[in-house]
Design a protein around this motif. Structure first.
Motif, PDB file in Angstrom:
ATOM      1  N   PHE A  25       0.818  -1.208   0.000  1.00 27.87           N
ATOM      2  CA  PHE A  25       0.000   0.000   0.000  1.00 27.87           C
ATOM      3  C   PHE A  25       0.851   1.256   0.000  1.00 27.87           C
ATOM      4  CE2 PHE A  25      -4.036   1.987   0.488  1.00 27.87           C
ATOM      5  CZ  PHE A  25      -3.839   3.091   1.284  1.00 27.87           C
ATOM      6  N   GLY A  26       1.931   1.231   0.764  1.00 28.57           N
ATOM      7  CA  GLY A  26       2.774   2.419   0.853  1.00 28.57           C
ATOM      8  C   GLY A  26       4.048   2.152   1.627  1.00 28.57           C
ATOM      9  N   ILE A  27       4.947   3.119   1.582  1.00 27.23           N
ATOM     10  CA  ILE A  27       6.238   3.016   2.271  1.00 27.23           C
ATOM     11  C   ILE A  27       6.369   4.182   3.238  1.00 27.23           C
ATOM     12  CG2 ILE A  27       8.730   2.921   2.020  1.00 27.23           C
ATOM     13  CD1 ILE A  27       8.325   1.870  -0.811  1.00 27.23           C
ATOM     14  N   ASN A  28       6.621   3.874   4.496  1.00 27.02           N
ATOM     15  CA  ASN A  28       6.789   4.942   5.479  1.00 27.02           C
ATOM     16  C   ASN A  28       8.181   5.547   5.394  1.00 27.02           C
ATOM     17  OD1 ASN A  28       4.206   4.476   6.324  1.00 27.02           O
ATOM     18  ND2 ASN A  28       4.775   3.471   8.233  1.00 27.02           N
ATOM     19  N   ALA A  29       9.157   4.777   5.726  1.00 29.38           N
ATOM     20  CA  ALA A  29      10.534   5.262   5.745  1.00 29.38           C
ATOM     21  C   ALA A  29      11.447   4.265   5.049  1.00 29.38           C
ATOM     22  CB  ALA A  29      11.004   5.479   7.178  1.00 29.38           C
ATOM     23  N   MET A  30      12.540   4.790   4.524  1.00 31.92           N
ATOM     24  CA  MET A  30      13.562   3.941   3.917  1.00 31.92           C
ATOM     25  C   MET A  30      14.913   4.365   4.470  1.00 31.92           C
ATOM     26  SD  MET A  30      12.188   3.642  -0.025  1.00 31.92           S
ATOM     27  CE  MET A  30      12.851   1.995  -0.336  1.00 31.92           C
ATOM     28  N   ALA A  86      13.359  -0.861   4.637  1.00 39.27           N
ATOM     29  CA  ALA A  86      12.148  -0.084   4.395  1.00 39.27           C
ATOM     30  C   ALA A  86      11.029  -0.531   5.323  1.00 39.27           C
ATOM     31  CB  ALA A  86      11.705  -0.225   2.943  1.00 39.27           C
ATOM     32  N   GLU A  87      10.251   0.445   5.786  1.00 42.97           N
ATOM     33  CA  GLU A  87       9.052   0.186   6.580  1.00 42.97           C
ATOM     34  C   GLU A  87       7.881   0.266   5.610  1.00 42.97           C
ATOM     35  OE1 GLU A  87       8.992   3.057   9.706  1.00 42.97           O
ATOM     36  OE2 GLU A  87      11.129   2.787  10.117  1.00 42.97           O
ATOM     37  N   ILE A  88       7.288  -0.886   5.319  1.00 40.13           N
ATOM     38  CA  ILE A  88       6.293  -0.975   4.248  1.00 40.13           C
ATOM     39  C   ILE A  88       4.935  -1.350   4.806  1.00 40.13           C
ATOM     40  CG2 ILE A  88       5.642  -2.266   2.170  1.00 40.13           C
ATOM     41  CD1 ILE A  88       8.577  -2.331   1.417  1.00 40.13           C
ATOM     42  N   ARG A  89       3.923  -0.580   4.388  1.00 40.18           N
ATOM     43  CA  ARG A  89       2.547  -0.882   4.749  1.00 40.18           C
ATOM     44  C   ARG A  89       1.934  -1.740   3.650  1.00 40.18           C
ATOM     45  NH1 ARG A  89       0.089   3.950   4.221  1.00 40.18           N
ATOM     46  NH2 ARG A  89       1.992   4.965   3.522  1.00 40.18           N
ATOM     47  N   GLU A  90       1.589  -2.960   3.993  1.00 36.43           N
ATOM     48  CA  GLU A  90       1.080  -3.877   2.973  1.00 36.43           C
ATOM     49  C   GLU A  90      -0.413  -3.696   2.744  1.00 36.43           C
ATOM     50  OE1 GLU A  90       2.881  -7.900   2.998  1.00 36.43           O
ATOM     51  OE2 GLU A  90       3.981  -7.174   4.738  1.00 36.43           O
ATOM     52  N   THR A  91      -1.074  -3.046   3.698  1.00 31.67           N
ATOM     53  CA  THR A  91      -2.495  -2.732   3.552  1.00 31.67           C
ATOM     54  C   THR A  91      -2.684  -1.273   3.949  1.00 31.67           C
ATOM     55  OG1 THR A  91      -3.139  -3.274   5.817  1.00 31.67           O
ATOM     56  CG2 THR A  91      -3.008  -5.100   4.260  1.00 31.67           C
ATOM     57  N   TRP A 137      14.281  -5.979   4.544  1.00 31.19           N
ATOM     58  CA  TRP A 137      15.702  -5.767   4.277  1.00 31.19           C
ATOM     59  C   TRP A 137      16.061  -6.295   2.895  1.00 31.19           C
ATOM     60  CZ3 TRP A 137      19.135  -3.318   7.521  1.00 31.19           C
ATOM     61  CH2 TRP A 137      18.719  -3.100   8.829  1.00 31.19           C
ATOM     62  N   GLY A 138      16.989  -5.616   2.250  1.00 33.27           N
ATOM     63  CA  GLY A 138      17.581  -6.171   1.053  1.00 33.27           C
ATOM     64  C   GLY A 138      18.709  -7.121   1.426  1.00 33.27           C
ATOM     65  N   ILE A 161      15.347   8.210   5.509  1.00 30.42           N
ATOM     66  CA  ILE A 161      14.476   9.229   4.953  1.00 30.42           C
ATOM     67  C   ILE A 161      13.024   8.815   5.151  1.00 30.42           C
ATOM     68  CG2 ILE A 161      14.608   8.234   2.604  1.00 30.42           C
ATOM     69  CD1 ILE A 161      14.503  11.172   1.583  1.00 30.42           C
ATOM     70  N   ARG A 162      12.244   9.769   5.657  1.00 27.98           N
ATOM     71  CA  ARG A 162      10.819   9.550   5.878  1.00 27.98           C
ATOM     72  C   ARG A 162      10.109  10.746   5.259  1.00 27.98           C
ATOM     73  NH1 ARG A 162       7.724   6.575   9.759  1.00 27.98           N
ATOM     74  NH2 ARG A 162       5.617   7.397   9.915  1.00 27.98           N
ATOM     75  N   GLY A 163       9.298  10.473   4.275  1.00 24.25           N
ATOM     76  CA  GLY A 163       8.703  11.578   3.536  1.00 24.25           C
ATOM     77  C   GLY A 163       9.821  12.325   2.833  1.00 24.25           C
ATOM     78  N   SER A 164       9.885  13.610   3.052  1.00 17.20           N
ATOM     79  CA  SER A 164      10.940  14.412   2.439  1.00 17.20           C
ATOM     80  C   SER A 164      12.031  14.778   3.439  1.00 17.20           C
ATOM     81  CB  SER A 164      10.347  15.698   1.854  1.00 17.20           C
ATOM     82  OG  SER A 164       9.709  16.445   2.868  1.00 17.20           O
ATOM     83  N   PHE A 165      11.955  14.191   4.631  1.00 16.98           N
ATOM     84  CA  PHE A 165      12.925  14.522   5.671  1.00 16.98           C
ATOM     85  C   PHE A 165      13.959  13.413   5.810  1.00 16.98           C
ATOM     86  CE2 PHE A 165      10.864  18.263   7.144  1.00 16.98           C
ATOM     87  CZ  PHE A 165       9.504  18.040   6.962  1.00 16.98           C
ATOM     88  N   SER A 166      15.214  13.790   5.665  1.00 20.77           N
ATOM     89  CA  SER A 166      16.281  12.815   5.787  1.00 20.77           C
ATOM     90  C   SER A 166      17.118  13.116   7.021  1.00 20.77           C
ATOM     91  CB  SER A 166      17.159  12.823   4.541  1.00 20.77           C
ATOM     92  OG  SER A 166      17.798  14.075   4.396  1.00 20.77           O
ATOM     93  N   THR A 167      17.667  12.071   7.596  1.00 21.46           N
ATOM     94  CA  THR A 167      18.519  12.202   8.768  1.00 21.46           C
ATOM     95  C   THR A 167      19.788  11.415   8.544  1.00 21.46           C
ATOM     96  OG1 THR A 167      16.568  12.367  10.164  1.00 21.46           O
ATOM     97  CG2 THR A 167      18.651  11.899  11.253  1.00 21.46           C
TER      98      THR A 167
END
Length: 123
Positions: A29-34, A99-104, A113-114, A53-59
């Protein structure tokens, strides 16, 4: 099934640059942070968080890569990049994508993880 695939690793001379892409594929469904982690291939070395990076904010988490590494994200391609400049021999490591991935549509995310890509910095 969700998968993360890194690429772009290889041998580079000190002072050189590399860009590592990591693409998420599958049904979700979507990706929160990578994020990018790395782990040096020496006994006792732990995996360390490099950039997130989460949204447009990177740390930038690793002090050793500040002002040299930059994380970015292409949401349309579900891809995160790590641009690495002024590479040093101590940057040699296996670099892993996370990556933090929302599957629904639920806000609950699963961490994926890769398999990692090896970066070797050597003359």
């Amino acid at each position: 099934q969700v998968q993360l695939e890194e690429s772009g690793g290889g041998l580079v001379q000190p002072g050189g640059s590399l860009r590592l892409p990591c693409a998420a594929s599958g049904r979700f469904f979507g990706i929160n942070a990578m994020a990018w982690y790395r782990q040096a291939q020496a006994p006792g070395k732990e995996r360390e968080l490099v950039d997130r990076i989460r949204g447009s904010f990177s740390t930038n988490y690793a002090d050793s890569v500040k002002r040299r590494f930059t994380i970015s994200r292409d949401n349309a391609k579900n891809t995160v990049y790590l641009q690495m400049n002024s590479l040093k021999p101590e940057d040699t490591a296996v670099y892993y994508c996370n990556a933090e991935i929302r599957e629904t549509s639920s806000p609950v995310a699963t961490v994926y993880w890769g398999e990692g890509t090896l970066v070797t910095v050597s003359a």
